[in-house]
Design an enzyme around this catalytic site. Structure first.
Site, PDB file in Angstrom:
ATOM      1  CG  HIS A 264      40.117  39.146  38.409  1.00  0.00           C
ATOM      2  ND1 HIS A 264      37.834  39.609  37.637  1.00  0.00           N
ATOM      3  CD2 HIS A 264      39.698  38.401  39.966  1.00  0.00           C
ATOM      4  CE1 HIS A 264      37.576  39.297  38.118  1.00  0.00           C
ATOM      5  NE2 HIS A 264      38.230  38.030  39.629  1.00  0.00           N
TER       6      HIS A 264
ATOM      7  CE1 TYR B 261      45.287  41.576  44.437  1.00  0.00           C
ATOM      8  CE2 TYR B 261      44.562  44.029  45.347  1.00  0.00           C
ATOM      9  CZ  TYR B 261      44.077  42.580  44.680  1.00  0.00           C
ATOM     10  OH  TYR B 261      42.572  42.058  45.168  1.00  0.00           O
TER      11      TYR B 261
END
Length: 332
Positions: free
Chosen positions: A54, A323
């Site tokens: 993303h 992440y």
């Protein structure tokens, strides 16, 4: 409350091991590290200062206004007061920073948000335009990504990803799930694929998943109309819209009933489940220091205030670690 220092926690603490370079070479990499490595293979990364997935996005600012109905299910601080500052990042799927907004590979659009709780505290949410995940565990996700990567050079009659989808029907359902081209980031619904436990002031608890719906309605483009759009049509449209008209969304929770699976992100609950409105998101402007903010910020779905707890969904519990690995590459 969410910890003041959570966004500054070192990678080692989020992953539970030392990142001493010598020790890192001696140990077996964790599943989340391998996932990020394969994403880098797929998207030709890592890229300094950029996310592993993303990657292309737009950062906006606004306010979150809680609804009275939120108190039915949670005592979380940001759902009790008048309003809170909010930062929202919309994004395209894949790790390609220049992927066209109308490229079908980027159609699982993302929405990450950070609500400011004051005194350097915050809570994050990470949502997708697709209301399910392809697999139920990080190990299966690694297997899927590896199959996608290896299929590019495979000479087998049945490519690795074809075999994976044949063996994993839920992943096949994800691939086949409708992913229309949005007319705007402001005209698309977003879903929390993981469940959380919500507890109110009386100590009553329910499990639920976030749903974000546009107040202006869902609006999509036919494929032929999408194909003639500018490659940055979504990024440009939302930036141009906000000075004249705020983008508004309803944040709600779909509440699980007894017997609903709360620890499997591949399962969509029936539409007749109760929906509790949490509040309204109003976005006013593009963030001025967006590039710097994106580089320095890791949205963490486990940055939670009192009144909201994670489920035992293994995908949810693995997300902050993945992440964090991406964040570490971004800052190197």
């Amino acid at each position: 409350m969410a910890t003041k220092t959570l966004k500054y926690l070192p990678l080692a603490l989020l992953l539970g091991f030392s990142i001493n370079p010598v020790l890192a070479e001696e140990r077996e990499k964790s599943t989340v590290e391998k996932i990020v490595d394969v994403q880098h293979d797929l998207f030709k990364g890592p890229r300094e200062g950029l996310r592993s997935n993303h990657t292309k996005g737009v950062v906006l600012t606004g306010e979150f206004h809680p609804a009275d109905s939120a108190r039915q299910i949670t005592s979380a601080a940001h759902l009790q007061q008048q309003s809170s500052p909010i930062v929202v990042r919309f994004s395209n799927a894949t790790g390609f920073p220049d992927i066209a907004d109308n490229d079908p590979r980027g159609l699982a659009k993302g929405m990450a948000m950070r609500i400011d709780l004051g005194d350097e505290e915050y809570t994050d949410m990470v949502l997708s335009s697709v209301p399910r995940f392809p697999v139920a565990t990080p190990e299966a996700f690694l297997e899927m990504l590896t199959a996608v990567r290896d299929s590019a050079t495979s000479e087998a009659e049945t490519k690795p990803i074809q075999q994976f989808l044949a063996d994993n029907p839920k992943a096949k359902h994800f691939v086949e799930y409708p992913k229309p081209f949005p007319a705007s980031f402001a005209n698309l619904s977003y879903h929390g694929i993981n469940a959380f436990k919500f507890t109110n002031a009386d100590g009553e608890s329910v499990y639920g998943r976030y749903i974000v719906t546009p107040l202006d309605g869902v609006k999509t483009l036919e494929k032929a109309d999408a194909e003639i759009q500018n490659e940055n049509y979504l990024m440009n449209e939302i930036r141009e819209r906000l000075p004249q008209q705020p983008a508004e969304f309803r944040l709600a929770v779909q509440v699980a009933e007894p017997g609903d699976e709360v620890n499997d992100a591949t399962i969509i609950w029936p539409e007749d489940r109760q929906i509790v409105e949490l509040g309204r998101i109003v976005l006013y402007a593009a963030k001025a220091d967006a590039a710097e903010y994106e580089k320095a910020t890791m949205f963490n779905p486990l940055a939670l205030p009192e009144g909201i707890e994670p489920s035992a969904d293994p995908i949810l519990l693995a997300r902050p670690g993945a992440y964090a690995v991406s964040f570490q590459h971004r800052m190197d």
